[in-house]
Design a protein around this motif. Structure first.
Motif, short mmCIF file in Angstrom:
data_model
loop_
_atom_site.label_atom_id
_atom_site.label_comp_id
_atom_site.label_asym_id
_atom_site.label_seq_id
_atom_site.Cartn_x
_atom_site.Cartn_y
_atom_site.Cartn_z
N ARG A 58 0.90 -1.36 0.03
CA ARG A 58 -0.14 0.06 0.12
C ARG A 58 0.84 1.15 0.03
NH1 ARG A 58 -3.11 -2.63 4.10
NH2 ARG A 58 -1.98 -1.30 5.62
N SER A 59 1.90 1.11 0.76
CA SER A 59 2.89 2.47 0.97
C SER A 59 3.32 2.82 -0.57
CB SER A 59 3.97 2.04 2.04
OG SER A 59 4.79 3.17 1.97
N ALA A 60 4.29 1.55 -1.02
CA ALA A 60 4.62 1.75 -2.51
C ALA A 60 3.78 2.43 -3.57
CB ALA A 60 5.12 0.24 -2.92
N ALA A 61 2.20 1.59 -3.49
CA ALA A 61 1.45 2.05 -4.37
C ALA A 61 1.07 3.42 -4.19
CB ALA A 61 -0.05 1.24 -4.17
N VAL A 62 0.91 4.16 -3.19
CA VAL A 62 0.47 5.56 -2.89
C VAL A 62 1.51 6.33 -3.42
CG1 VAL A 62 -0.12 7.10 -1.07
CG2 VAL A 62 -1.26 5.09 -1.13
N GLN A 63 2.79 5.91 -3.07
CA GLN A 63 3.88 6.72 -3.40
C GLN A 63 4.08 6.97 -4.96
OE1 GLN A 63 7.54 5.62 -1.18
NE2 GLN A 63 6.38 5.37 0.71
N VAL A 64 3.92 5.54 -5.51
CA VAL A 64 4.01 5.76 -7.05
C VAL A 64 3.10 6.44 -7.78
CG1 VAL A 64 4.00 4.12 -9.01
CG2 VAL A 64 5.29 3.44 -7.09
N VAL A 65 1.65 6.32 -7.03
CA VAL A 65 0.76 7.20 -7.71
C VAL A 65 0.89 8.52 -7.79
CG1 VAL A 65 -1.52 7.97 -7.50
CG2 VAL A 65 -1.19 5.44 -7.38
N ALA A 66 1.51 8.95 -6.48
CA ALA A 66 1.82 10.50 -6.32
C ALA A 66 3.17 10.79 -7.43
CB ALA A 66 2.27 10.66 -5.00
N THR A 67 4.26 9.95 -7.42
CA THR A 67 5.38 10.19 -7.95
C THR A 67 5.24 10.04 -9.51
OG1 THR A 67 6.53 9.22 -6.08
CG2 THR A 67 7.90 9.78 -7.93
N ALA A 68 4.57 9.40 -9.93
CA ALA A 68 4.03 9.00 -11.38
C ALA A 68 3.82 10.47 -12.20
CB ALA A 68 2.99 8.07 -11.72
N THR A 69 3.42 11.42 -11.39
CA THR A 69 3.19 12.76 -12.07
C THR A 69 4.63 12.93 -12.68
OG1 THR A 69 3.57 13.85 -9.90
CG2 THR A 69 1.17 13.32 -10.48
N LEU A 70 5.88 12.73 -12.02
CA LEU A 70 7.05 13.05 -12.66
C LEU A 70 7.13 12.71 -14.25
CD1 LEU A 70 9.40 12.52 -9.77
CD2 LEU A 70 8.32 14.79 -10.41
N ALA A 71 6.43 11.91 -14.71
CA ALA A 71 6.33 11.32 -15.99
C ALA A 71 6.36 12.64 -17.09
CB ALA A 71 5.35 10.20 -16.51
N ALA A 72 5.51 13.18 -16.56
CA ALA A 72 5.16 14.55 -17.35
C ALA A 72 6.50 15.36 -17.50
CB ALA A 72 4.27 15.52 -16.60
#
Length: 223
Positions: free
Chosen positions: A153-167
């Motif tokens: 769960r921790s990894a999933a939430v962090q990845v969801v937030a950090t995936a914005t960096l793909a932009a």
């Protein structure tokens, strides 16, 4: 309050949900990044953590390496990977950077979960004639499951937030809504994009909580 109402107005405009730059398409891209990275990170981290936790060897080294990876800024990794030959392969740098970001919580929690299983219970299982594989599957893994799911769960939430960096690397995802809002000096769009990311993180967290309860190997067992 006015800004929030303007952000709501942006979200309520159907045109902003349609097309290649629309919310639905960006959401699909974001989920692709998140799901792919979590799957790869789980395939890398969980077997290593569970094996080391079962054997009781090499855990300190693995966790220290994991902590080093946690300390490296994901944006810096993404930029560096984009400047290498890997940058020619579309979203590969973004996927690699997010996988590296997701591995530490998965590895650490799974290993700690395995090592915190009561040794007396493990020895009792072995005394009953269970093989190492049976002890792992029927005793250690079920008891370590809550911490493993916490790491997921921790990894999933962090990845969801950090995936914005793909932009930042010119890729898709909900981060594009935010960056395009900055470029257009459209603050309501920026706020709307951030709200979408936050809402997605909460939904993913909630979905994993429910999935964790449903898949709990201890569910239905009585003491």
């Amino acid at each position: 309050m006015n800004m929030l109402s303007e952000a709501y107005g942006w979200l309520a405009t159907s045109a902003n949900w349609q097309g290649e730059k629309g919310v639905w398409n960006r959401l699909g891209e974001h989920l692709y990044f998140t799901g792919t990275c979590l799957l790869v990170a789980c395939l890398i981290a969980l077997p290593v953590a569970l094996l080391l936790g079962h054997l009781g060897k090499g855990g300190a080294l693995a966790i220290n390496i994991s902590n080093v990876g946690r300390a490296i800024p994901t944006l810096a990794v993404l930029v560096l990977l984009t400047l290498t030959p890997l940058g020619k392969y579309g979203d590969l740098p973004t996927l690699i950077a997010l996988v590296l970001f997701a591995v530490p919580p998965l590895l650490t929690n799974a290993y700690i979960g395995m090592r915190e299983v009561d040794r007396a219970v493990v020895e009792a299982a072995r005394g009953m004639g269970m093989s190492g594989r049976q002890v792992f599957l029927r005793v250690e893994l079920p008891l370590a499951y809550p911490l493993i799911m916490t790491g997921l769960r921790s990894a999933a939430v962090q990845v969801v937030a950090t995936a914005t960096l793909a932009a930042m690397a010119g890729q898709g995802g909900l981060g594009r809504i935010i960056t395009e809002g900055f470029n257009l000096q459209n603050t309501p769009q920026v706020v709307a994009g951030a709200a979408l990311v936050a809402a997605l993180a909460l939904l993913v967290e909630g979905a994993l909580v429910l999935a964790g309860r449903w898949c709990d190997p201890m569910r239905g067992r009585t003491a």
